[in-house]
Write a protein that holds these residues in place. Structure first.
Motif, short mmCIF file in Angstrom:
data_model
loop_
_atom_site.label_atom_id
_atom_site.label_comp_id
_atom_site.label_asym_id
_atom_site.label_seq_id
_atom_site.Cartn_x
_atom_site.Cartn_y
_atom_site.Cartn_z
N ARG A 289 40.29 33.96 48.86
CA ARG A 289 39.71 33.90 47.57
C ARG A 289 41.20 33.78 46.57
O ARG A 289 40.97 33.43 45.30
N LEU A 290 42.40 33.96 47.28
CA LEU A 290 43.27 33.68 46.48
C LEU A 290 43.48 32.20 46.08
O LEU A 290 44.30 31.88 44.96
N TYR A 291 42.94 31.31 46.94
CA TYR A 291 43.31 29.84 46.55
C TYR A 291 42.46 29.52 45.29
O TYR A 291 42.83 28.86 44.37
N SER A 292 41.19 29.88 45.27
CA SER A 292 40.34 29.72 44.10
C SER A 292 40.69 30.43 42.95
O SER A 292 40.65 29.95 41.74
N GLU A 293 41.40 31.57 42.98
CA GLU A 293 42.07 32.03 41.76
C GLU A 293 43.35 31.29 41.31
O GLU A 293 43.47 31.30 40.08
N LEU A 294 44.12 30.94 42.39
CA LEU A 294 45.26 30.17 41.88
C LEU A 294 45.03 28.95 41.12
O LEU A 294 45.48 28.73 40.06
N ALA A 295 43.96 28.35 41.57
CA ALA A 295 43.45 27.05 41.37
C ALA A 295 42.73 27.34 39.93
O ALA A 295 43.04 26.65 38.76
N ALA A 296 41.83 28.35 39.69
CA ALA A 296 41.25 28.51 38.13
C ALA A 296 42.38 29.30 37.20
O ALA A 296 42.24 28.77 36.18
N THR B 279 36.15 34.85 36.43
CA THR B 279 35.53 35.91 36.47
C THR B 279 35.06 36.27 37.83
O THR B 279 34.65 37.66 38.24
N TRP B 280 34.94 35.50 38.95
CA TRP B 280 34.70 35.61 40.20
C TRP B 280 36.02 36.02 41.00
O TRP B 280 35.78 36.57 42.28
N SER B 281 37.21 35.96 40.47
CA SER B 281 38.30 36.16 41.28
C SER B 281 38.68 37.74 41.55
O SER B 281 38.08 38.42 40.84
#
Length: 451
Positions: free
Chosen positions: A169-176, A234-236
């Protein structure tokens, strides 16, 4: 040689005339670092997001047998829900009833959702029943409140965490977290360009042509990228927790149905007693009398004798998201929660999440998401192409000097610092990576000047 001399020059003195060039140097440097180092994460998010945008239609094709039933003879009424539930339980006695989603129109199947051991978190077993014959059409795991079936659930997990669990999930949080910074920074840089245009230059060649396409496409999708960034956070893990705290502090949290507080479908044992034999049609009629219409979900109570929760499941505009609690003994509505009564912040959150998931406007929403994903992929490819076309071995001088942003006036640097700290607290991964970029830029600038 020119670029080497430029790199060796000390940072210019801070003055009003150099305020904007120094600030622009900071934006260029951040845009450059984000484009080189963060773009791979954005590319993965955009590619998996493109796949997710198509997953709704793909789900209908792959799981068509379970989701649909043969058209009934003209004038034939569906079986009582109790008989449909009994057929599902006879075929699959394991687990307990968590909820039932009656067929909302001819040709659809009724879904009886069972809580069973060994299923992943937020997953239930969906038994698909022909509402006119009672035939069980199939059994599939159903994930989340949207009822994602295996193909869509797999794609959703791939988009959210690459099937790597919590670390993924860290990848998607970094991207967002970086997406909105890159988008707004690009807009500012576009506005500062002397030849800015809303359309790509037709006569431009080489690097200028690539830059023209990169800037124009980015400008047109800026609002969409900001939306995806805000809703994606919001999902991170870390930023999402901070968003939840902020919503609570502002009174924007989603309210709960008063009569069902403390009870929730999904607890083992709540479908084994008399509640499992309740007249589900009576509960549906009570909800219809309160103004609810399909598609519906009837959630079983946590304890026998508790109130059943009936929820509208239509997420498209105009949304139908009302809920009522129904007493199984009297068949009376004992509580109501109307979407119109939600705080504005809770409504915006609901709309934002549904828009990000592609359900707010149905197929049109999914097409827009796919177009955004394709445009972002194009932007990233063009960005790397610009980097390759401007590489130092081709004799191009860098449009900025490492550490040149330090020439910005003190008030500007203080304002940027305060904003960076505030953003870093709310979006920790963005703050940490931003600090790392600035430190690396300063160190590289000093090493270059000393050499």
């Amino acid at each position: 040689m020119t670029s080497d001399v430029r790199e060796l020059q000390p940072a210019p003195q801070r003055s009003p005339s150099t305020a904007w060039p120094a600030t622009r140097a900071l934006l260029l440097r951040l845009h450059f670092y984000a484009g080189i180092l963060v773009a791979p994460f954005l590319l993965v998010a955009a590619t998996t997001g493109l796949l997710y945008a198509a997953s709704f239609q793909l789900e209908k094709v792959v799981h068509a047998h379970e989701l649909t039933a043969p058209p009934p003879p003209a004038g034939q009424a569906p079986l009582p829900l109790a008989r449909q539930i009994a057929a599902a339980r006879q075929a699959h006695p394991q687990g307990t009833i968590g909820a039932v989603r009656p067929a909302s129109e001819p040709g659809e199947t009724t879904q009886v959702l069972l809580d069973a051991e060994g299923l992943p978190e937020s997953t239930r077993l969906a038994v698909f029943v022909d509402p006119y014959t009672g035939q069980v059409r199939g059994v599939l795991p159903s994930y989340g409140s949207s009822g994602a079936l295996p193909v869509r659930a797999w794609i959703s997990g791939f988009h959210r965490h690459l099937h790597l669990g919590e670390p993924g999930r860290l990848y998607s949080e970094l991207a967002a977290g970086w997406l909105w910074v890159v988008a707004l920074g690009g807009v500012v840089l576009w506005l500062s360009h002397r030849r800015r245009t809303l359309r790509p230059g037709r006569k431009a060649q080489g690097l200028r042509r690539t830059l023209s396409w990169h800037g124009s496409v980015g400008l047109w999708i800026t609002v969409g990228l900001l939306f995806l960034s805000a809703t994606g956070l919001t999902w991170s893990s870390y930023a999402g927790a901070n968003v939840d705290k902020l919503q609570t502090a502002l009174g924007w949290s989603t309210p709960s149905l008063p009569a069902t507080t403390g009870g929730h479908a999904g607890h083992a044992g709540h479908g084994d007693g008399p509640a499992a034999e309740v007249d589900a049609d009576r509960i549906v009629r009570a909800a219809a009398g309160a103004g609810l219409s399909g598609p519906l979900e009837i959630a079983w109570p946590a304890k026998a004798g508790g109130a059943f929760t009936v929820k509208e499941m239509d997420r498209q505009v105009p949304q139908r998201n009302d809920q009522v609690a129904v007493d199984p003994g009297s068949g009376q509505v004992t509580g109501e929660l109307r979407f119109d009564d939600f705080p504005l912040g809770a409504k915006l959150t609901r709309w934002g999440i549904d828009g990000h998931m592609g359900v707010l406007f149905g197929l049109a929403n999914q097409i827009v998401l796919a177009a955004l994903a394709l445009s972002l992929i194009t932007m990233i490819i063009l960005g790397y192409r610009m980097w390759w076309q401007r590489r130092p071995t081709r004799g191009f001088a860098a449009p900025y000097a490492r550490g040149g942003w330090r020439a910005a006036p003190v008030p500007v640097l203080l304002a940027v610092g305060v904003a960076a700290i505030a953003v870093g607290v709310l979006v920790p991964l963005l703050g940490i990576s931003l600090l790392a970029f600035l430190v690396v830029d300063v160190v590289l600038g000093r090493v270059k000047s000393r050499s």
